[in-house]
Design an enzyme around this catalytic site. Structure first.
Site, short mmCIF file in Angstrom:
data_model
loop_
_atom_site.label_atom_id
_atom_site.label_comp_id
_atom_site.label_asym_id
_atom_site.label_seq_id
_atom_site.Cartn_x
_atom_site.Cartn_y
_atom_site.Cartn_z
N GLU A 71 8.99 15.35 15.86
CA GLU A 71 9.41 15.27 14.46
C GLU A 71 8.62 16.30 13.64
OE1 GLU A 71 8.29 11.67 12.20
OE2 GLU A 71 10.41 11.55 11.63
N GLY A 130 6.37 4.81 8.61
CA GLY A 130 5.53 6.01 8.66
C GLY A 130 5.62 6.64 10.05
N SER A 131 4.54 7.30 10.43
CA SER A 131 4.58 8.06 11.69
C SER A 131 4.49 7.14 12.90
CB SER A 131 3.44 9.06 11.71
OG SER A 131 2.21 8.37 11.64
N THR A 132 5.02 7.62 14.01
CA THR A 132 4.96 6.85 15.26
C THR A 132 3.51 6.67 15.69
OG1 THR A 132 7.16 7.55 15.91
CG2 THR A 132 5.67 6.93 17.69
N GLU A 133 2.69 7.69 15.45
CA GLU A 133 1.29 7.61 15.86
C GLU A 133 0.59 6.44 15.16
OE1 GLU A 133 -0.81 11.13 14.79
OE2 GLU A 133 -2.72 10.30 15.51
N CYS A 166 13.07 10.32 7.89
CA CYS A 166 12.86 9.86 9.27
C CYS A 166 14.15 9.96 10.08
CB CYS A 166 12.31 8.45 9.29
SG CYS A 166 13.21 7.34 8.22
N GLY A 217 2.08 3.96 13.70
CA GLY A 217 2.78 2.74 14.12
C GLY A 217 2.20 2.18 15.41
N GLU A 219 9.01 0.89 11.18
CA GLU A 219 10.09 1.87 11.04
C GLU A 219 9.43 3.23 11.13
OE1 GLU A 219 12.17 4.53 9.92
OE2 GLU A 219 12.25 3.74 7.86
N LYS A 234 0.86 -1.20 0.00
CA LYS A 234 0.00 0.00 0.00
C LYS A 234 0.90 1.24 0.00
CE LYS A 234 -2.00 2.98 2.18
NZ LYS A 234 -1.87 4.43 1.89
P1 NDP Z 1 1.41 8.19 8.11
O1 NDP Z 1 2.09 7.40 9.16
O2 NDP Z 1 -0.03 8.48 8.25
O3 NDP Z 1 1.61 7.49 6.67
C1 NDP Z 1 2.41 6.39 6.39
C2 NDP Z 1 1.64 5.35 5.60
O4 NDP Z 1 0.65 4.73 6.43
C3 NDP Z 1 0.87 5.90 4.42
O5 NDP Z 1 0.82 4.93 3.39
C4 NDP Z 1 -0.51 6.10 5.03
O6 NDP Z 1 -1.51 6.20 4.05
C5 NDP Z 1 -0.64 4.86 5.85
N1 NDP Z 1 -1.61 4.93 6.93
C6 NDP Z 1 -2.19 6.03 7.49
N2 NDP Z 1 -3.03 5.65 8.50
C7 NDP Z 1 -2.95 4.30 8.58
C8 NDP Z 1 -3.56 3.32 9.43
N3 NDP Z 1 -4.39 3.67 10.41
N4 NDP Z 1 -3.27 2.02 9.25
C9 NDP Z 1 -2.39 1.65 8.28
N5 NDP Z 1 -1.80 2.52 7.45
C10 NDP Z 1 -2.06 3.83 7.60
O7 NDP Z 1 2.19 9.52 7.90
P2 NDP Z 1 1.58 10.90 7.35
O8 NDP Z 1 1.62 10.84 5.91
O9 NDP Z 1 0.25 11.21 7.96
O10 NDP Z 1 2.61 11.94 7.92
C11 NDP Z 1 2.42 12.45 9.25
C12 NDP Z 1 3.72 12.57 9.96
O11 NDP Z 1 4.31 11.29 10.04
C13 NDP Z 1 4.76 13.41 9.25
O12 NDP Z 1 4.63 14.75 9.55
C14 NDP Z 1 6.03 12.82 9.77
O13 NDP Z 1 6.35 13.40 11.00
C15 NDP Z 1 5.70 11.36 9.99
N6 NDP Z 1 6.19 10.49 8.91
C16 NDP Z 1 7.27 9.75 9.17
C17 NDP Z 1 7.79 8.93 8.20
C18 NDP Z 1 8.99 8.12 8.46
O14 NDP Z 1 9.60 7.60 7.53
N7 NDP Z 1 9.38 7.95 9.70
C19 NDP Z 1 7.21 8.85 6.87
C20 NDP Z 1 6.01 9.63 6.70
C21 NDP Z 1 5.55 10.42 7.70
P3 NDP Z 1 -1.83 7.63 3.39
O15 NDP Z 1 -0.57 8.40 3.28
O16 NDP Z 1 -2.32 7.24 2.08
O17 NDP Z 1 -2.80 8.28 4.30
#
Ligand code: NDP
Length: 500
Positions: free
Chosen positions: A403, A250-253, A306, A255, A272, A198
């Site tokens: 972050e 993706g984000s810690t939240e 990240c 995660g 991660e 995804k």
């Molecule tokens: P997210 O963690 O929301 O996005 C990462 C991925 O997870 C995307 O494919 C997203 O889909 C998907 N996703 C979102 N919600 C869910 C869920 N409940 N269950 C499973 N998958 C989900 O990051 P954001 O794009 O919202 O960015 C927000 C903050 O996160 C940034 O400001 C940054 O601080 C942090 N971030 C950190 C990253 C890292 O590599 N550590 C990478 C990206 C963001 P979709 O994008 O299509 O909503």
């Protein structure tokens, strides 16, 4: 930290001296369809709801293409296709054959690397120099690296036999779209697993181009499936009972939510997540190299990294000199058209992310930090942020702990090595760190004591497919890359060989 001197010398005026003629990369190599469907069972198929969403170029705000939005029914279809491919073909495919497919994908990526690099810059906003010279070479390198492992798993895990885990659900972010796909797909396939991937909503297009490459490589249908959509699509994938392993970046939240959703299930997972890395510069560091490392650490990929060096820890005795040099260097950074080869800092990936960054700019000011931004002009259309630095930051400030994920650096000072280590570790994250010093012994001491998955010494943001990557604390768990990156995708059984 002590208040910075307000009477520091004004930044050098580079205007006029540093004007470069535009050097835009042509978009001709990229042929986009108006609309992209889901990639399931080796075919592009429409979403069952018929819904779609636009993929927007953040530098122009124009729609590049529309993309189908997968709901839970589509996710179910993709998981079934992956299961069928796993049981019918892929888990039975000889390891050397799996390797051949991965080599083929790697070579096709190399052949189409110019097109993919341009697309990555158009869809995500990153400067073409980075997508061309960093993202795409690393994407191919990851496939090559894991292609090599496919028939050598006995050597990776001596005295053990390996079996694949099954169907992997992989959710990736928008900061390195194709590279994150490669990090996740290559080890999963090399070890005999099938995948449902995804991509992030704002950057799906390069994954869908990769689907074309997967077709061209004749990968058996269903080995890789790609479901596009937003967070809800990712959540459906995580919850699906037919998934054996989740890999998330993706984000810690999010995660944390995924971890909660997986509690009590048998699914394996690797997470991660975010970071707030300390880039620690000691008084004996080579100052000019350190300035370059700080710039690379925070402004690479607009700071959407990240492991970005977003907290600069400076030894007090060199703070004035280094900050003067840093301000001068920041002033030379070119912000603008991601497709221009002169550009250092491209567009912020999305309007939502720009709003997040602006929120933190307001928070930092409210907390009492001093804001320094460069004087460059910004394009009228698109999402942009000037290279920014917060001075007079305290450890308790939100901008020192959270972050921001943008081109925003928070600067703090320290006096002793112990204080630097204590400050570096004083955040909930533990993904990466940097140490700048002339003394090897100091490098060993500090890098051993930083609670971070990766520590760079006298450099920053260097990546290699042979090196494991991952975090401690709220930066997640599990490792990707290198031999360690195989482990989440294999079940190990002892052969009894090698016992005394
Ligand atoms: P997210 O963690 O929301 O996005 C990462 C991925 O997870 C995307 O494919 C997203 O889909 C998907 N996703 C979102 N919600 C869910 C869920 N409940 N269950 C499973 N998958 C989900 O990051 P954001 O794009 O919202 O960015 C927000 C903050 O996160 C940034 O400001 C940054 O601080 C942090 N971030 C950190 C990253 C890292 O590599 N550590 C990478 C990206 C963001 P979709 O994008 O299509 O909503």
């Amino acid at each position: 930290m002590a208040k910075s001197k307000k009477k520091s010398s004004p930044p050098l005026q580079f205007k006029g001296i540093w004007d470069y003629a535009p050097a835009p990369e042509s978009t001709d190599p990229v042929q986009l369809r108006d609309h992209y469907d889901l990639f399931i069972g080796g075919q592009f198929v429409p979403a069952s709801s018929g819904k779609s969403f636009p993929s927007i170029n953040p530098a122009t705000e124009k729609t590049l293409a529309t993309v189908s939005e997968a709901n839970s029914k589509d996710v179910g279809r993709a998981v079934r296709a992956a299961r069928k491919a796993y049981e019918g073909v892929w888990s039975k495919t000889k390891p050397a054959e799996r390797g051949k497919y991965l080599f083929r994908i790697a070579r096709l990526i190399q052949e189409r690397s110019r097109e993919l690099a341009i697309l990555e810059s158009m869809d995500g906003g990153k400067p073409i120099r980075e997508s061309r010279d960093i993202d795409l070479p690393l994407v191919a390198a990851h496939f090559f690296h894991y292609a090599g492992w496919a028939d050598k798993l006995d050597y990776a895990f001596p005295g053990k036999t390996t079996a694949p885990v099954g169907v992997a659900g992989q959710v990736i972010p928008w900061n390195f779209p194709l590279l994150m796909a490669a990090w996740k797909l290559a080890p999963a396939l090399a070890t005999g697993n099938t995948v449902v991937l995804k991509p992030a909503e704002t950057t799906s297009l390069s994954a869908l181009k990769l689907a074309e490459i997967i077709q061209d490589a004749d990968l058996p249908p269903g080995v890789i499936n790609i479901v596009t959509g937003a967070g809800e699509t990712g959540a459906s994938l995580v919850r699906h009972p037919g998934i054996d392993k989740i890999a998330f970046t993706g984000s810690t939240e999010v995660g944390k939510n995924i971890r909660k959703a997986l509690a009590g299930t048998n699914k394996r997972f690797t997470l991660e997540l975010g970071g707030k890395a300390a880039n620690v510069v000691f008084e004996d560091a080579p100052i000019d190299q350190a300035v370059e490392g700080i710039i690379n650490g925070i402004f690479f990929n607009q700071g959407h990294v990240c492991c970005a060096g977003s907290r600069l820890l400076l030894q007090e005795s060199i703070a004035d000199l280094l900050l003067r040099k840093l301000k001068d260097r920041m002033e030379t950074l070119i912000v603008g058209d991601p497709l221009d080869k002169n550009t250092d800092i491209g567009a912020i990936n999305s309007k939502a992310q720009l709003e997040t960054i602006r929120k933190y700019l307001r928070i930092g000011k409210r907390e009492g930090a001093t804001v320094h931004q460069t004087s460059c002009s910004l394009p009228r259309k698109g999402y942009w942020c000037r290279p920014t630095m917060f001075l007079d930051v305290a450890q308790s400030h939100q901008v020192a702990k959270e972050e921001i994920f943008g081109p925003v650096l928070s600067v703090l000072t320290f006096r002793t090595v112990d204080e630097a280590i204590q400050m570096a570790n004083n955040v909930p994250y533990g993904l990466s760190g940097g140490v700048w010093t002339d003394k090897g012994s100091k490098i060993f001491r500090v890098s051993n004591e930083l609670r971070a998955g990766v520590v760079w010494a006298n450099t920053f943001n260097k990546f290699d497919p042979t090196a494991p990557f991952g975090g401690y604390k709220e930066s997640g768990m599990g490792r990707e890359g290198g031999l360690h990156g195989l482990m989440p995708y294999v079940k190990l059984q002892s052969t009894g060989r090698g016992k005394g």
